[in-house]
Scaffold this motif. Structure first.
Motif, PDB file in Angstrom:
ATOM      1  N   VAL A 126      10.701 -33.224   3.065  1.00  0.00           N
ATOM      2  CA  VAL A 126       9.427 -32.112   4.105  1.00  0.00           C
ATOM      3  C   VAL A 126      10.863 -31.735   4.406  1.00  0.00           C
ATOM      4  CG1 VAL A 126       8.326 -32.104   5.340  1.00  0.00           C
ATOM      5  CG2 VAL A 126       7.195 -33.051   3.623  1.00  0.00           C
ATOM      6  N   HIS A 127      12.379 -32.470   4.877  1.00  0.00           N
ATOM      7  CA  HIS A 127      12.490 -32.307   5.687  1.00  0.00           C
ATOM      8  C   HIS A 127      14.225 -32.655   4.314  1.00  0.00           C
ATOM      9  CE1 HIS A 127      10.954 -32.957   9.593  1.00  0.00           C
ATOM     10  NE2 HIS A 127      10.650 -31.343   9.404  1.00  0.00           N
ATOM     11  N   GLY A 128      15.149 -31.694   4.903  1.00  0.00           N
ATOM     12  CA  GLY A 128      15.790 -31.403   3.672  1.00  0.00           C
ATOM     13  C   GLY A 128      17.605 -32.315   4.093  1.00  0.00           C
ATOM     14  N   ASP A 129      17.141 -32.711   5.490  1.00  0.00           N
ATOM     15  CA  ASP A 129      18.415 -34.237   5.711  1.00  0.00           C
ATOM     16  C   ASP A 129      18.148 -35.504   5.901  1.00  0.00           C
ATOM     17  OD1 ASP A 129      17.074 -33.331   8.082  1.00  0.00           O
ATOM     18  OD2 ASP A 129      19.147 -33.156   8.894  1.00  0.00           O
ATOM     19  N   GLU A 130      17.270 -35.375   5.376  1.00  0.00           N
ATOM     20  CA  GLU A 130      16.730 -37.169   5.476  1.00  0.00           C
ATOM     21  C   GLU A 130      16.186 -37.780   3.860  1.00  0.00           C
ATOM     22  OE1 GLU A 130      13.033 -36.194   7.417  1.00  0.00           O
ATOM     23  OE2 GLU A 130      13.598 -35.037   8.465  1.00  0.00           O
ATOM     24  N   TYR A 131      17.236 -38.482   3.958  1.00  0.00           N
ATOM     25  CA  TYR A 131      17.415 -38.938   1.941  1.00  0.00           C
ATOM     26  C   TYR A 131      17.056 -40.214   1.339  1.00  0.00           C
ATOM     27  CZ  TYR A 131      21.428 -35.812   4.183  1.00  0.00           C
ATOM     28  OH  TYR A 131      22.368 -35.383   4.286  1.00  0.00           O
ATOM     29  N   LYS A 165      19.432 -29.241   4.813  1.00  0.00           N
ATOM     30  CA  LYS A 165      19.045 -28.948   6.641  1.00  0.00           C
ATOM     31  C   LYS A 165      17.682 -29.241   6.368  1.00  0.00           C
ATOM     32  CE  LYS A 165      20.276 -24.898   8.166  1.00  0.00           C
ATOM     33  NZ  LYS A 165      21.323 -25.114   9.082  1.00  0.00           N
ATOM     34  N   ARG A 166      17.730 -29.544   7.391  1.00  0.00           N
ATOM     35  CA  ARG A 166      16.323 -29.965   8.548  1.00  0.00           C
ATOM     36  C   ARG A 166      15.254 -29.113   8.692  1.00  0.00           C
ATOM     37  NH1 ARG A 166      13.335 -33.202  11.856  1.00  0.00           N
ATOM     38  NH2 ARG A 166      11.641 -32.345  13.305  1.00  0.00           N
ATOM     39  N   LEU A 167      15.579 -27.764   8.928  1.00  0.00           N
ATOM     40  CA  LEU A 167      14.848 -26.632   8.485  1.00  0.00           C
ATOM     41  C   LEU A 167      14.565 -25.316   7.221  1.00  0.00           C
ATOM     42  CD1 LEU A 167      15.484 -24.712  12.642  1.00  0.00           C
ATOM     43  CD2 LEU A 167      13.570 -26.483  11.067  1.00  0.00           C
ATOM     44  N   LEU A 175       7.516 -40.057   3.660  1.00  0.00           N
ATOM     45  CA  LEU A 175       8.604 -40.230   3.472  1.00  0.00           C
ATOM     46  C   LEU A 175       9.393 -39.593   4.691  1.00  0.00           C
ATOM     47  CD1 LEU A 175       8.909 -42.517   0.623  1.00  0.00           C
ATOM     48  CD2 LEU A 175       8.933 -43.306   2.562  1.00  0.00           C
ATOM     49  N   HIS A 176       9.813 -39.457   5.499  1.00  0.00           N
ATOM     50  CA  HIS A 176      11.240 -39.206   6.649  1.00  0.00           C
ATOM     51  C   HIS A 176      11.989 -40.046   7.497  1.00  0.00           C
ATOM     52  CE1 HIS A 176       8.495 -35.257   6.960  1.00  0.00           C
ATOM     53  NE2 HIS A 176       8.318 -36.275   6.979  1.00  0.00           N
ATOM     54  N   THR A 177      13.380 -39.686   7.652  1.00  0.00           N
ATOM     55  CA  THR A 177      14.103 -40.099   8.814  1.00  0.00           C
ATOM     56  C   THR A 177      14.175 -39.380   9.924  1.00  0.00           C
ATOM     57  OG1 THR A 177      16.284 -39.319   8.508  1.00  0.00           O
ATOM     58  CG2 THR A 177      16.136 -41.050   6.299  1.00  0.00           C
ATOM     59  N   ALA A 178      15.337 -39.892  10.527  1.00  0.00           N
ATOM     60  CA  ALA A 178      15.989 -39.182  11.325  1.00  0.00           C
ATOM     61  C   ALA A 178      16.086 -37.752  11.987  1.00  0.00           C
ATOM     62  CB  ALA A 178      16.005 -40.024  13.109  1.00  0.00           C
TER      63      ALA A 178
HETATM   64 ZN    ZN Z   1      11.678 -35.566   8.877  1.00  0.00          ZN
END
Ligand code: ZN
Length: 346
Positions: free
Chosen positions: A60-65, A102-104, A146-149
């Motif tokens: 959902v955010h592109g910089d969380e692997y 990227k996040r955004l 599933l996310h990370t910071a």
């Molecule tokens: Zn996230």
């Protein structure tokens, strides 16, 4: 459904068909190289007879692997014959952001996770949010996102959930989080939460858990392990695959430690921009009033660093990396042990 509310995203998946389907959603995106161009979003659906329906999302955010890695592997190895019910896997929901790291969204500059419930006639991110809410979610009983910071922070390896008002849903959510088996599960009330995916899931009465499995813009090895084990644990807990969840922890404890972040005191913000020097790592114990770190002004002579202090006692859930912060950035989040009575107090 009227044309004004119909999604513009084409979906060739039949969510009710038994077997394995691996396909792409086709989201229209006009661009310089192609006026009729589309963005292809991977989706894998497995179904076998009757049973619960589990939605697993990453990217959902592109910089969380860690999530995309865990879900890609699950999608490649899980067989329809071994499940009872349905598993919907989307390892890279926000493909443009994933490919741009990227996040955004690089398409419209928006945070997909602040666009829910979305708008079919809106920007790319709003259109995608609307599709997830109106087309995908009605097929789910439980959602694991599933996310990370990301780049800005590191996180203690954890699941997280909102404090849901409905007691039965809250209990089921907590059981699902415990089954996931991360070292921590964090119950929180959130900051600016109405437009998040989790809020959309909850509005539909669906069990919703998220994760924070690392951060700082790198792949956390233990985060991948916890993520892979966690999604299979949830499938076991919900009776979609056979077996009991394995929730054993590295420190020898039997399962997840439930925590919470309640009120503004747990969040530490930078009052000015500068170079932030943190003093603690994720999982470390800190006390209210203790020094959290310094904001340095290295471009100035004789400008002493600003001291930041924690507003709450507990363990570090989120920790900013040493690096440049802007005024108003969150540089630390402190979690405390979950207390049902205190949580219930409005
Ligand atoms: Zn996230």
């Amino acid at each position: 459904m009227g044309s004004s509310t119909a999604s513009r995203i084409r979906c060739d998946i039949d969510f009710d068909r038994d077997g394995r389907q691996a396909a792409y959603l086709h989201a229209p995106l006009s661009r310089d190289t192609s006026g009729w161009g589309v963005v292809q979003i991977p989706i894998i659906v497995l179904k076998n007879g009757r049973g619960p329906s589990v939605l697993l999302t990453g990217g959902v955010h592109g910089d969380e692997y860690e999530g995309p890695i865990a879900l890609s592997r699950l999608a490649a190895t899980l067989r329809a014959e071994e499940i009872s019910g349905r598993v919907i896997i989307m390892p890279a929901v926000n493909v443009p952001a994933v490919l741009a790291d990227k996040r955004l969204s690089p398409v419209d500059g928006r945070d997909l996770n602040r666009c829910f419930p979305g708008d079919p006639r809106g920007t790319f991110s709003q259109m995608l949010a609307h599709f997830m809410d109106s087309v995908v979610l009605p097929h789910a009983d439980v959602s694991v996102d599933l996310h990370t910071a990301g780049h800005s922070c590191d996180s203690a390896l954890s699941t997280n959930m909102h404090y849901v008002a409905d007691e039965a849903v809250r209990r089921r959510t907590m059981e699902t989080a415990a089954a996931f088996g991360a070292p921590f599960n964090v119950v929180f009330w959130g900051v600016d939460e109405g437009a998040t995916f989790t809020s959309s899931v909850e509005r539909r009465g669906i069990v919703s858990i998220g994760t924070e499995l690392g951060g700082w813009g790198r792949v956390n090895i233990e985060g991948v392990r916890i993520g892979e084990r966690g999604v299979r644990n949830v499938l076991k807990q919900w009776g979609v695959i056979e077996g009991a969840p394995d929730t054993r922890q590295r420190d020898g404890s039997a399962g997840t430690r439930h925590m919470m972040v309640k009120g503004a005191k747990g969040y530490c913000f930078a009052p000015r921009g500068g170079l932030f020097e943190p003093l603690h790592r994720t999982g470390e114990r800190v006390s209210a009033g203790e020094l959290a770190g310094y904001v340095h002004f290295v471009e100035d002579v004789d400008n002493p660093p600003l001291e930041l202090r924690y507003g709450a006692s507990g363990l570090i859930w989120m920790a900013a990396g040493p690096g440049r912060v802007q005024r108003g950035d969150c540089v630390a989040v402190v979690m405390t042990d979950y207390d049902e009575a205190e949580a219930a107090r409005a």
